[in-house]
Write a protein that holds these residues in place. Sequence first.
Motif, PDB file in Angstrom:
ATOM      1  N   ARG A 220      -9.181  -2.128  -2.991  1.00  0.00           N
ATOM      2  CA  ARG A 220      -7.851  -2.890  -2.973  1.00  0.00           C
ATOM      3  C   ARG A 220      -8.405  -3.450  -4.102  1.00  0.00           C
ATOM      4  NH1 ARG A 220      -7.482  -6.783   1.379  1.00  0.00           N
ATOM      5  NH2 ARG A 220      -9.495  -8.105   0.857  1.00  0.00           N
TER       6      ARG A 220
ATOM      7  N   ALA B 198      -6.247  -3.301   4.638  1.00  0.00           N
ATOM      8  CA  ALA B 198      -7.258  -1.312   5.135  1.00  0.00           C
ATOM      9  C   ALA B 198      -6.401  -1.149   5.227  1.00  0.00           C
ATOM     10  CB  ALA B 198      -8.812  -1.420   4.318  1.00  0.00           C
TER      11      ALA B 198
ATOM     12  N   LEU C 109       0.767  -1.519   0.001  1.00  0.00           N
ATOM     13  CA  LEU C 109      -0.198  -0.189   0.131  1.00  0.00           C
ATOM     14  C   LEU C 109       0.849   1.260   0.105  1.00  0.00           C
ATOM     15  CD1 LEU C 109      -2.920   0.446   1.732  1.00  0.00           C
ATOM     16  CD2 LEU C 109      -0.694   2.505   2.643  1.00  0.00           C
TER      17      LEU C 109
ATOM     18  N   TRP D 213      -4.059   7.280  -1.957  1.00  0.00           N
ATOM     19  CA  TRP D 213      -3.756   5.990  -1.736  1.00  0.00           C
ATOM     20  C   TRP D 213      -3.856   5.024  -2.758  1.00  0.00           C
ATOM     21  CZ3 TRP D 213      -8.447   7.159   0.920  1.00  0.00           C
ATOM     22  CH2 TRP D 213      -8.975   6.455   0.801  1.00  0.00           C
TER      23      TRP D 213
ATOM     24  N   HIS E 120      -3.553  -5.732   0.262  1.00  0.00           N
ATOM     25  CA  HIS E 120      -3.464  -5.086   1.286  1.00  0.00           C
ATOM     26  C   HIS E 120      -3.995  -5.154   2.133  1.00  0.00           C
ATOM     27  CE1 HIS E 120       0.491  -4.227   3.677  1.00  0.00           C
ATOM     28  NE2 HIS E 120      -0.206  -3.919   4.163  1.00  0.00           N
TER      29      HIS E 120
ATOM     30  N   ASN F  74      -3.772   0.495  -3.196  1.00  0.00           N
ATOM     31  CA  ASN F  74      -3.649  -0.920  -2.444  1.00  0.00           C
ATOM     32  C   ASN F  74      -3.550  -1.954  -3.429  1.00  0.00           C
ATOM     33  OD1 ASN F  74      -3.831  -3.323  -0.362  1.00  0.00           O
ATOM     34  ND2 ASN F  74      -5.677  -1.922   0.928  1.00  0.00           N
TER      35      ASN F  74
END
Length: 587
Positions: free
Chosen positions: A497, A481, A458, A474, A479, A476
């Motif tokens: 994600r 959260a 992340l 961000w 990964h 991801n």
Amino acid sequence: MAAVRATGLDAVPDAVLDRFVGLVARVLAVPVALVSLVDDVRQFFPGAVGLAAPWQQGRTTPLTHSFCQRVVRTGQPLVVSDARTDARVCDSPAIEDLRVVAYAGMPLTDETGHVLGSLCAIDDRPREWSDPELALLTELASTCSVLLGARVASARAEEARTGQRQAQAVARTFSARVNAALRRSQLLLAASQDFTRTVTVPDVIAAVQHLVVGEFTAVHVSVALRDDNGGVTVFGAEGLPAAVSAWARFPADAPGPLADVLRERRLLFCTDRAELLAAYPTLRDTAEAAGWQALVVAPLFGFAGIIGTLNIAWEQPRPADVEEQAVIVSVAGYVSQAMQRARHLTDRVQAAATLQRAMLTPLPTVERLEITTRYQPAQSLDQVGGDWYDVVVTGAGALSLVIGDVTGHDLHAAAQMSQLRSMLRGYLIDRHEPPSALLRRLDQANFALGARTIATALVAHLTHGDGEPVTVSWSNAGHPAPLVVAPDGGVHPLTGRDPLLGVTRLTHRTTRSTVLPPGATLLLHTDGLLERRDRSPDEMTVRLRRVLAGHATAPLDDLVDGVLAAVPATDHEDDVALLALRVPDEG
């Protein structure tokens, strides 16, 4: 032939000898073990385990199939690594019929020294017999010979009624020898088992002291090891009088029994204090202070030569019993192997710890923001793994947070993690791009370099200008959260994600953004925090959120310490990495 007949044994099972060869098979980890006796036309097996049908049932073969007859004829051990290529036995039908490939046979004798047969360890595949294995088989053969000798002596005593009293005395002597030999065989068996469980040098010292003190009633047992600087360190010398403290550390070329054994590579046995002081007059104060009357120093041999000594001392004179010396040499062989393994593991742990420290760089100081991290390796010897975190200042009022987890938690995973982490650090400094673009670049490099490392990661960018809210964007890659903990105890995840790194090329990745409220805490963690055998991930998530809510306004270090104290078990099997950031109250 008369001695063989006098044993009263034939090609039928003997309960005692069957149990005995069962012990041989277990200790040496071989499929077949035999007590083989030879007469003028055949060999037969009163003790046998592991033979294929019909040999196990018939318990006899013609001499054409007998390796044992060579032991009887020469009176010497026969050791064969691969019978198919050994000129002495390569034409034997036993190779095909009995599946004899590797063979180790030790002479079995009666009380007068006549060779009756052999104690055999047989493998159905090629095998290089080690010195400790052959020493142990020799010791067991000595015990078995005593048993056979007792049978022969008993038979002869029965035939010679006039010598009944003498025969009874002989029987008692042999019984005592049998008991002593069995105790020593049990000691070697215990040594082979106990030393396999040792991991550290103190483990080895404790194991050898437990074994030797109990069997030999010794008052002192220690191990001296050479180092790379020309010195010798004695382990297990704690509690000795001050006059003996010089033994704790000394140069390898210093005068004395230990240095002599290191130099001459031979067993030293001083049976009483007079013999000890005649050889080493300068040890008078040491021997008197420690109360030693007898001393044995056995060399410890490693792959590259002698590595140290095994030292045993007694408070009373000790006769130089040949069988006892053989047992001490065998125990020294086990100690050598265990010490080399323990030192190798210690070096590996130290290397792993050094590698881990090198990869967990210090955190930068960021104005207006509090940042703290924690790392707990999996409970393994390597103490290093594939989890990592990173904080990189990328400009005025801007920084990037990274957390990732490479599959596995060993040195290989750490090496893969180091490559990904280094590449990503370079991108963070050189490429001012959204998190999703950086993860795409990292994944493309992962494929292009042929690594195909499977990992979660992340990347989060934070902006924190004066008087402005703290914004986080961000991306991801598979990964867990991140969690945002509000000052009022509310906890919510930053959801969304994309696939893991290393799965497919050109994976679509998304950048998401939000504003962190004043006083909020952002927590990034790896999945080792929530993975437990006895709890579901949902249970662990509920526990984590409860802890975070209870520490929402606690100092940041107290918050992460509280998480580690309450959420993961102490024996977690995966690494745990935490990265926490606290936003100032004024926004």
